[in-house]
Design a protein around this motif. Structure first.
Motif, PDB file in Angstrom:
ATOM      1  N   GLY A   1      23.285 -18.630 -27.704  1.00  0.00           N
ATOM      2  CA  GLY A   1      22.909 -18.148 -26.371  1.00  0.00           C
ATOM      3  C   GLY A   1      23.958 -18.498 -25.325  1.00  0.00           C
ATOM      4  N   THR A   2      24.523 -19.728 -25.416  1.00  0.00           N
ATOM      5  CA  THR A   2      25.569 -20.125 -24.454  1.00  0.00           C
ATOM      6  C   THR A   2      26.810 -19.246 -24.586  1.00  0.00           C
ATOM      7  N   ALA A   3      27.214 -19.002 -25.827  1.00  0.00           N
ATOM      8  CA  ALA A   3      28.390 -18.149 -26.037  1.00  0.00           C
ATOM      9  C   ALA A   3      28.132 -16.731 -25.550  1.00  0.00           C
ATOM     10  N   ALA A   4      26.929 -16.224 -25.758  1.00  0.00           N
ATOM     11  CA  ALA A   4      26.619 -14.874 -25.312  1.00  0.00           C
ATOM     12  C   ALA A   4      26.714 -14.762 -23.797  1.00  0.00           C
ATOM     13  N   VAL A   5      26.210 -15.739 -23.086  1.00  0.00           N
ATOM     14  CA  VAL A   5      26.270 -15.708 -21.608  1.00  0.00           C
ATOM     15  C   VAL A   5      27.714 -15.749 -21.125  1.00  0.00           C
ATOM     16  N   ILE A   6      28.534 -16.618 -21.753  1.00  0.00           N
ATOM     17  CA  ILE A   6      29.931 -16.742 -21.300  1.00  0.00           C
ATOM     18  C   ILE A   6      30.702 -15.439 -21.544  1.00  0.00           C
ATOM     19  N   PHE A   7      30.589 -14.893 -22.755  1.00  0.00           N
ATOM     20  CA  PHE A   7      31.332 -13.669 -23.063  1.00  0.00           C
ATOM     21  C   PHE A   7      30.879 -12.497 -22.196  1.00  0.00           C
ATOM     22  N   LEU A   8      29.589 -12.384 -21.969  1.00  0.00           N
ATOM     23  CA  LEU A   8      29.108 -11.265 -21.157  1.00  0.00           C
ATOM     24  C   LEU A   8      29.570 -11.398 -19.712  1.00  0.00           C
ATOM     25  N   LEU A   9      29.541 -12.602 -19.152  1.00  0.00           N
ATOM     26  CA  LEU A   9      29.988 -12.773 -17.762  1.00  0.00           C
ATOM     27  C   LEU A   9      31.484 -12.506 -17.617  1.00  0.00           C
ATOM     28  N   VAL A  10      32.271 -13.077 -18.536  1.00  0.00           N
ATOM     29  CA  VAL A  10      33.723 -12.848 -18.444  1.00  0.00           C
ATOM     30  C   VAL A  10      34.057 -11.371 -18.662  1.00  0.00           C
ATOM     31  N   GLY A  11      33.413 -10.726 -19.628  1.00  0.00           N
ATOM     32  CA  GLY A  11      33.677  -9.302 -19.873  1.00  0.00           C
ATOM     33  C   GLY A  11      33.281  -8.446 -18.690  1.00  0.00           C
ATOM     34  N   ALA A  12      32.174  -8.764 -18.035  1.00  0.00           N
ATOM     35  CA  ALA A  12      31.740  -7.986 -16.881  1.00  0.00           C
ATOM     36  C   ALA A  12      32.705  -8.139 -15.720  1.00  0.00           C
ATOM     37  N   VAL A  13      33.213  -9.375 -15.505  1.00  0.00           N
ATOM     38  CA  VAL A  13      34.174  -9.588 -14.405  1.00  0.00           C
ATOM     39  C   VAL A  13      35.466  -8.828 -14.677  1.00  0.00           C
ATOM     40  N   LEU A  14      35.929  -8.864 -15.928  1.00  0.00           N
ATOM     41  CA  LEU A  14      37.161  -8.149 -16.245  1.00  0.00           C
ATOM     42  C   LEU A  14      36.985  -6.634 -16.137  1.00  0.00           C
ATOM     43  N   LYS A  15      35.811  -6.131 -16.422  1.00  0.00           N
ATOM     44  CA  LYS A  15      35.570  -4.686 -16.302  1.00  0.00           C
ATOM     45  C   LYS A  15      35.623  -4.218 -14.858  1.00  0.00           C
ATOM     46  N   MET A  16      35.401  -5.157 -13.912  1.00  0.00           N
ATOM     47  CA  MET A  16      35.423  -4.783 -12.500  1.00  0.00           C
ATOM     48  C   MET A  16      36.854  -4.674 -11.954  1.00  0.00           C
ATOM     49  N   LEU A  17      37.828  -5.207 -12.702  1.00  0.00           N
ATOM     50  CA  LEU A  17      39.210  -5.118 -12.244  1.00  0.00           C
ATOM     51  C   LEU A  17      39.723  -3.687 -12.425  1.00  0.00           C
ATOM     52  N   ASP A  18      40.701  -3.340 -11.631  1.00  0.00           N
ATOM     53  CA  ASP A  18      41.271  -1.987 -11.695  1.00  0.00           C
ATOM     54  C   ASP A  18      42.786  -2.123 -11.793  1.00  0.00           C
ATOM     55  N   PRO A  19      43.393  -1.884 -12.903  1.00  0.00           N
ATOM     56  CA  PRO A  19      42.776  -1.378 -14.146  1.00  0.00           C
ATOM     57  C   PRO A  19      42.171  -2.532 -14.957  1.00  0.00           C
ATOM     58  N   ALA A  20      41.145  -2.270 -15.757  1.00  0.00           N
ATOM     59  CA  ALA A  20      40.471  -3.282 -16.563  1.00  0.00           C
ATOM     60  C   ALA A  20      41.324  -3.640 -17.763  1.00  0.00           C
ATOM     61  N   PRO A  21      41.387  -4.913 -18.128  1.00  0.00           N
ATOM     62  CA  PRO A  21      42.158  -5.322 -19.312  1.00  0.00           C
ATOM     63  C   PRO A  21      41.580  -4.683 -20.564  1.00  0.00           C
ATOM     64  N   ALA A  22      42.401  -4.612 -21.568  1.00  0.00           N
ATOM     65  CA  ALA A  22      41.977  -3.942 -22.795  1.00  0.00           C
ATOM     66  C   ALA A  22      40.947  -4.747 -23.571  1.00  0.00           C
ATOM     67  N   PHE A  23      40.983  -6.097 -23.428  1.00  0.00           N
ATOM     68  CA  PHE A  23      40.059  -6.918 -24.224  1.00  0.00           C
ATOM     69  C   PHE A  23      38.721  -7.162 -23.516  1.00  0.00           C
ATOM     70  N   ALA A  24      38.468  -6.507 -22.380  1.00  0.00           N
ATOM     71  CA  ALA A  24      37.183  -6.679 -21.691  1.00  0.00           C
ATOM     72  C   ALA A  24      36.050  -6.136 -22.545  1.00  0.00           C
ATOM     73  N   ASP A  25      36.279  -4.988 -23.178  1.00  0.00           N
ATOM     74  CA  ASP A  25      35.229  -4.429 -24.044  1.00  0.00           C
ATOM     75  C   ASP A  25      34.967  -5.333 -25.241  1.00  0.00           C
ATOM     76  N   ALA A  26      36.026  -5.989 -25.752  1.00  0.00           N
ATOM     77  CA  ALA A  26      35.831  -6.898 -26.899  1.00  0.00           C
ATOM     78  C   ALA A  26      34.977  -8.101 -26.503  1.00  0.00           C
ATOM     79  N   LEU A  27      35.184  -8.615 -25.279  1.00  0.00           N
ATOM     80  CA  LEU A  27      34.359  -9.730 -24.804  1.00  0.00           C
ATOM     81  C   LEU A  27      32.899  -9.331 -24.658  1.00  0.00           C
TER      82      LEU A  27
END
Length: 273
Positions: A113-139
């Protein structure tokens, strides 16, 4: 006080014997042959004598006691045999197996559960960047995976609690009821100890003790009468006053008047004219 215990009387049954003895002393007034309990011998004296003769008293109920101990041991063996298969068939009974399963069951959902929260938060923040990094979807994908692992761990822990509860319930149902052969055997031994051991011993102890004699009355001390002639008079008499002249001489002191001379008389040298 030291208590002599019969060789066959187990330590766990000594308290039960003392309860039987105390009940007999408490209800001694219900037995006519024990009516003198408390007069010839006090309750404390009778109890001390019975405890010192425990070996003799309990021997009278040796047959019932042996049956009671045998039934109790059989029931304990049945309980141990019933509890053994419930725990021997699971892998957790191996050396350290129970500890490993418990650690995995508790830590797996927590870490996933802890790992899921961390990966989802980091991936969501990276998706908000323009342009979004390529590994955001992997997170985000990794976060979803660990979330599924955490949910599966919670389901596994719940299933383990349910199985444990059912197993404990089955063990409780197989336990002997209070009104079973063991209770009947215990009651038969208590009755035999009371009727063939305790009560006869108390009767013999009272019969062997002579009744207490009443205290002798205190002797009456009488004063001897006074001798004749010295009996005091009853009443009061007036004081005996004596005259002041009694016992004194008749001589009384005399007084003479002073010798006064007339002023007309003078000395012989001078005569009046």
């Amino acid at each position: 006080m030291h208590m002599n215990v019969a060789p066959h009387l187990l330590t766990e049954d000594r308290a039960e014997f003392e309860r039987v003895l105390d009940d007999a002393l408490r209800n001694a007034h219900d037995h006519p042959d024990l009516a003198e309990a408390g007069t010839r011998l006090s309750t404390a004296q009778l109890r001390a004598m019975a405890l010192n003769a425990t070996a003799l008293i309990t021997t009278a109920a040796a047959t019932e006691y042996d049956h009671f101990v045998k039934v109790r041991e059989q029931i304990r063996e049945q309980l141990r045999a019933t509890a053994a298969p419930n725990t021997a068939g699971t892998p957790a009974d191996g050396p350290g197996g129970a500890g490993v399963v418990a650690v995995v069951t508790v830590l797996a959902p927590l870490l996933a559960g802890t790992a899921a929260v961390i990966f989802l938060l980091v991936g969501a923040v990276l998706k908000m960047l323009d342009p979004a990094p390529a590994f955001a979807d992997a997170l985000l994908t990794a976060g979803l995976f660990f979330g599924a692992v955490a949910a599966a761990g919670l389901l596994w822990a719940g299933a383990g609690l349910l199985v444990t509860a059912l197993r404990n319930g089955a063990t409780e149902v197989s336990a002997p009821a209070p009104d079973d052969e063991l209770s009947r055997a215990r009651e038969a031994w208590r009755r035999a100890v009371l009727e063939r051991g305790v009560l006869p011993f108390l009767r013999d102890a009272l019969a062997a003790t002579p009744p207490a004699s009443p205290p002798a009355p205190a002797p009456v001390v009488r004063k001897p009468p006074p001798p004749a002639g010295r009996i005091p008079k009853i009443g009061y008499s007036g004081p005996d006053f004596s005259s002041p002249n009694e016992g004194a001489s008749d001589v009384r002191p005399s007084y003479s008047s002073p010798d006064f001379t007339s002023p007309g008389f003078g000395t012989p040298e001078r005569q009046p004219e």
